[in-house]
Design an enzyme around this catalytic site. Structure first.
Site, PDB file in Angstrom:
ATOM      1  N   LYS A 131      -8.707 -10.436 -13.885  1.00 41.34           N
ATOM      2  CA  LYS A 131      -7.401 -10.058 -13.346  1.00 41.34           C
ATOM      3  C   LYS A 131      -6.417 -10.062 -14.501  1.00 41.34           C
ATOM      4  CE  LYS A 131      -5.602  -9.112  -9.273  1.00 41.34           C
ATOM      5  NZ  LYS A 131      -6.263  -8.578  -8.068  1.00 41.34           N
ATOM      6  N   ASP A 171      -2.902  -3.277  -8.666  1.00 43.39           N
ATOM      7  CA  ASP A 171      -2.646  -4.386  -7.743  1.00 43.39           C
ATOM      8  C   ASP A 171      -1.153  -4.227  -7.410  1.00 43.39           C
ATOM      9  OD1 ASP A 171      -4.057  -7.078  -6.757  1.00 43.39           O
ATOM     10  OD2 ASP A 171      -2.038  -7.643  -7.282  1.00 43.39           O
ATOM     11  N   GLY A 242       4.347  -6.466   4.489  1.00 40.56           N
ATOM     12  CA  GLY A 242       4.332  -5.556   3.353  1.00 40.56           C
ATOM     13  C   GLY A 242       4.546  -4.126   3.814  1.00 40.56           C
ATOM     14  N   PHE A 243       4.675  -3.222   2.851  1.00 43.57           N
ATOM     15  CA  PHE A 243       4.721  -1.787   3.188  1.00 43.57           C
ATOM     16  C   PHE A 243       4.102  -0.965   2.060  1.00 43.57           C
ATOM     17  CE2 PHE A 243       8.130  -0.527   0.303  1.00 43.57           C
ATOM     18  CZ  PHE A 243       8.837  -1.702   0.107  1.00 43.57           C
ATOM     19  N   GLY A 244       3.338  -1.619   1.192  1.00 37.94           N
ATOM     20  CA  GLY A 244       2.756  -0.944   0.029  1.00 37.94           C
ATOM     21  C   GLY A 244       1.400  -0.340   0.333  1.00 37.94           C
ATOM     22  N   ASN A 245       0.625  -0.177  -0.705  1.00 33.73           N
ATOM     23  CA  ASN A 245      -0.646   0.521  -0.613  1.00 33.73           C
ATOM     24  C   ASN A 245      -1.597  -0.083   0.428  1.00 33.73           C
ATOM     25  OD1 ASN A 245      -3.654   0.192  -1.963  1.00 33.73           O
ATOM     26  ND2 ASN A 245      -2.900   2.285  -1.926  1.00 33.73           N
ATOM     27  N   VAL A 246      -1.697  -1.408   0.454  1.00 36.78           N
ATOM     28  CA  VAL A 246      -2.653  -2.048   1.355  1.00 36.78           C
ATOM     29  C   VAL A 246      -2.209  -1.872   2.813  1.00 36.78           C
ATOM     30  CG1 VAL A 246      -3.761  -4.230   1.990  1.00 36.78           C
ATOM     31  CG2 VAL A 246      -3.400  -3.676  -0.420  1.00 36.78           C
ATOM     32  N   TRP A 248      -0.318   0.391   4.030  1.00 40.18           N
ATOM     33  CA  TRP A 248      -0.424   1.818   4.365  1.00 40.18           C
ATOM     34  C   TRP A 248      -1.841   2.170   4.836  1.00 40.18           C
ATOM     35  CZ3 TRP A 248      -3.135   5.426   1.085  1.00 40.18           C
ATOM     36  CH2 TRP A 248      -2.937   6.766   1.412  1.00 40.18           C
TER      37      TRP A 248
HETATM   38  O1  2IT Z   1      -7.368  -7.577  -5.458  1.00 41.05           O
HETATM   39  C1  2IT Z   1      -8.125  -6.613  -5.648  1.00 41.05           C
HETATM   40  O2  2IT Z   1      -9.297  -6.610  -5.254  1.00 41.05           O
HETATM   41  C2  2IT Z   1      -7.586  -5.463  -6.384  1.00 41.05           C
HETATM   42  N1  2IT Z   1      -6.416  -5.482  -6.739  1.00 41.05           N
HETATM   43  C3  2IT Z   1      -8.467  -4.285  -6.694  1.00 41.05           C
HETATM   44  C4  2IT Z   1      -9.252  -4.521  -7.933  1.00 41.05           C
HETATM   45  C5  2IT Z   1     -10.048  -3.348  -8.405  1.00 41.05           C
HETATM   46  O3  2IT Z   1     -10.636  -3.469  -9.493  1.00 41.05           O
HETATM   47  O4  2IT Z   1     -10.091  -2.310  -7.741  1.00 41.05           O
END
Ligand code: 2IT
Length: 451
Positions: A131, A171, A242-246, A248
């Site tokens: 990460k 992320d 939230g309202f971001g990518n996840v 959505w």
């Molecule tokens: O927390 C996660 O699993 C991500 N941000 C995605 C990590 C990735 O390598 O796609």
């Protein structure tokens, strides 16, 4: 061994972890969560006992910290801090996202890299854990500032990553735009076009369904867990944060399966939309995200629904809660409120959105609880599929990727049930995920010797 002996062993291990990682609250809480289930498992399995596996696993293989200087639109020099935590490469190259957010520090990234190691093992794909990120926030920044920051960040990161070494992705705060700037600088510095990042745009090596994958995967997992209880998403009222990518992706798939998402939130508060977030409201989420304002209030103004400033959505009476925002966003009081409102359960879409105390309350009430490392693994799983497509220099169709994603999520579900089923029929998905992930990583570590 008795429960009491395990408890004292867990406390001894935690004292060791605290002494080596003082003040790293987020990391220590992730370690505790894992140690509580794994210490009894290791004690009962001679193959793993006495090998210092947990001591080895909580030590990242490598931590890189670096200066990220850049020039803002006023011509002033800004300095941020960049990180890459290369946690565990036992089963594949380091893999995990980059987070650009004001809360980022070493403790947060160590917690995320540690969790990622288990999550990636659960996907069945060959990916180690890592990460990275920075304390830079895209909030209020111009596009040109974001580009200059990303370029400066990659000017250092490029020498530590590679398609067979470490493959970052997005992320919080890192989406298609940021990955584009990062990839452009990597390609310029290395003079090579490889799958060194995932979550790329479709015209430059990205995979169909990657943007949706985390949210879709969460809902596929939730559906599998609900089906096991004789229930389904259809007809459920669901609280999402939230309202971001996840969020959505969760909203889109919940709508596909006939459920209703009735809340969304931002750092400013939450909205309650009893009709459900659907149609043009889903597209509006994308516009909110692109605005760099980091507020949910404009949704309430645009669609005339209730807005609760400074509040969290967990106070609404709903059937299911899917926290999609950030670590520790649901505490013991929030969890108790959901239990009092007779929620079916909580499925984590963010990484560790529940405090350990909140998890305890949900599980004690015998409600469904699915940890993020299992439920949100669909994002990194499709990243793994993007790596495969890049290596083969082909692109699969959306249907092909979605089919593989669904297979992977069902497989993770069944595998976590296998190790998490308690006498009486309740499934401890936390235990199941920790043990299933551990076995894969530990077996690889044992096979490779003391390295
Ligand atoms: O927390 C996660 O699993 C991500 N941000 C995605 C990590 C990735 O390598 O796609």
């Amino acid at each position: 061994m008795s429960d009491q002996q395990y408890a004292s062993q867990i406390e001894d291990f935690m004292a060791y972890a605290v002494s080596r990682n003082p003040h790293e609250e987020e990391f220590l809480s992730a370690v505790r969560e894992v140690a509580e289930t794994l210490i009894p498992f290791i004690e009962e399995n001679p193959k793993y006992k006495g090998k210092k596996l947990l001591e080895r696993m909580i030590e990242p293989e490598r931590v890189i910290m670096f200066r990220v200087p850049w020039v803002d639109d006023k011509g002033e020099i800004q300095v941020n801090r960049g990180y890459r935590v290369q946690f565990n490469s036992a089963i594949g190259p380091y893999k995990g996202g980059l987070r650009f957010h004001s809360t980022v520090n070493l403790s947060v990234l160590k917690f995320l890299g540690f969790e990622q190691t288990f999550k990636n093992a659960l996907t069945t794909l060959p990916m180690g854990g890592g990460k990275g990120g920075s304390d830079f926030s895209v909030r209020g920044k111009s596009d040109a500032e974001i580009m200059r920051f990303c370029q400066s960040f990659m000017q250092e990161l490029f020498r530590h990553i590679g398609s067979d070494v470490d493959v970052p992705a997005g992320d919080i705060g890192v989406g298609g735009r940021e990955l584009g700037y990062l990839f452009g600088m990597y390609k310029k510095l290395k003079n090579e076009f490889t799958g060194v990042l995932t979550g790329k745009g479709l015209s430059w090596g990205g995979s169909l369904i990657r943007p949706e994958a985390t949210g879709y995967g969460v809902v596929y997992f939730a559906e599998a867990a609900l089906n096991r209880m004789g229930k389904s998403i259809r007809g459920l009222r669901i609280a999402v944060s939230g309202f971001g990518n996840v969020s959505w992706g969760v909203v889109k798939k919940v709508n596909d399966l006939g459920g209703k998402v009735v809340t969304l939130s931002g750092p400013d508060g939450y909205i309650y939309d009893p009709e459900g977030v659907s149609g043009e409201k889903v597209d509006f989420m994308l516009r909110l995200r692109a605005s760099n304002r980091d507020e949910i209030k404009p949704y309430a103004e645009r669609f005339g629904v209730e807005y609760f400033s400074g509040k969290k959505p967990w106070e609404q009476k709903v059937d299911l809660a899917i926290p999609c925002a950030i670590q520790n966003e649901m505490n013991a009081d929030d969890a108790q409120q959901l239990v009092d409102n007779n929620v079916i359960g909580v499925v984590e879409a963010a990484n560790m959105p529940l405090t350990n105390e909140a998890v305890e309350i949900i599980q004690q009430a015998r409600k469904l609880y699915v940890p993020g490392k299992a439920a949100n693994a669909g994002g990194v799983a499709v990243s793994g599929l993007e790596m495969t497509q890049n290596a083969m220099r082909i692109s699969w169709t959306a249907a092909e990727v979605d089919e593989k994603l669904r297979w992977i999520m069902n497989n993770i579900h069944d595998n976590t049930v296998k190790f998490g089923l308690l006498p009486g029929g309740y499934v401890d998905y936390k235990k199941g995920a920790n043990i299933a992930g551990f076995i894969k990583v530990a077996d690889a570590m044992l096979a490779q010797g003391i390295v």
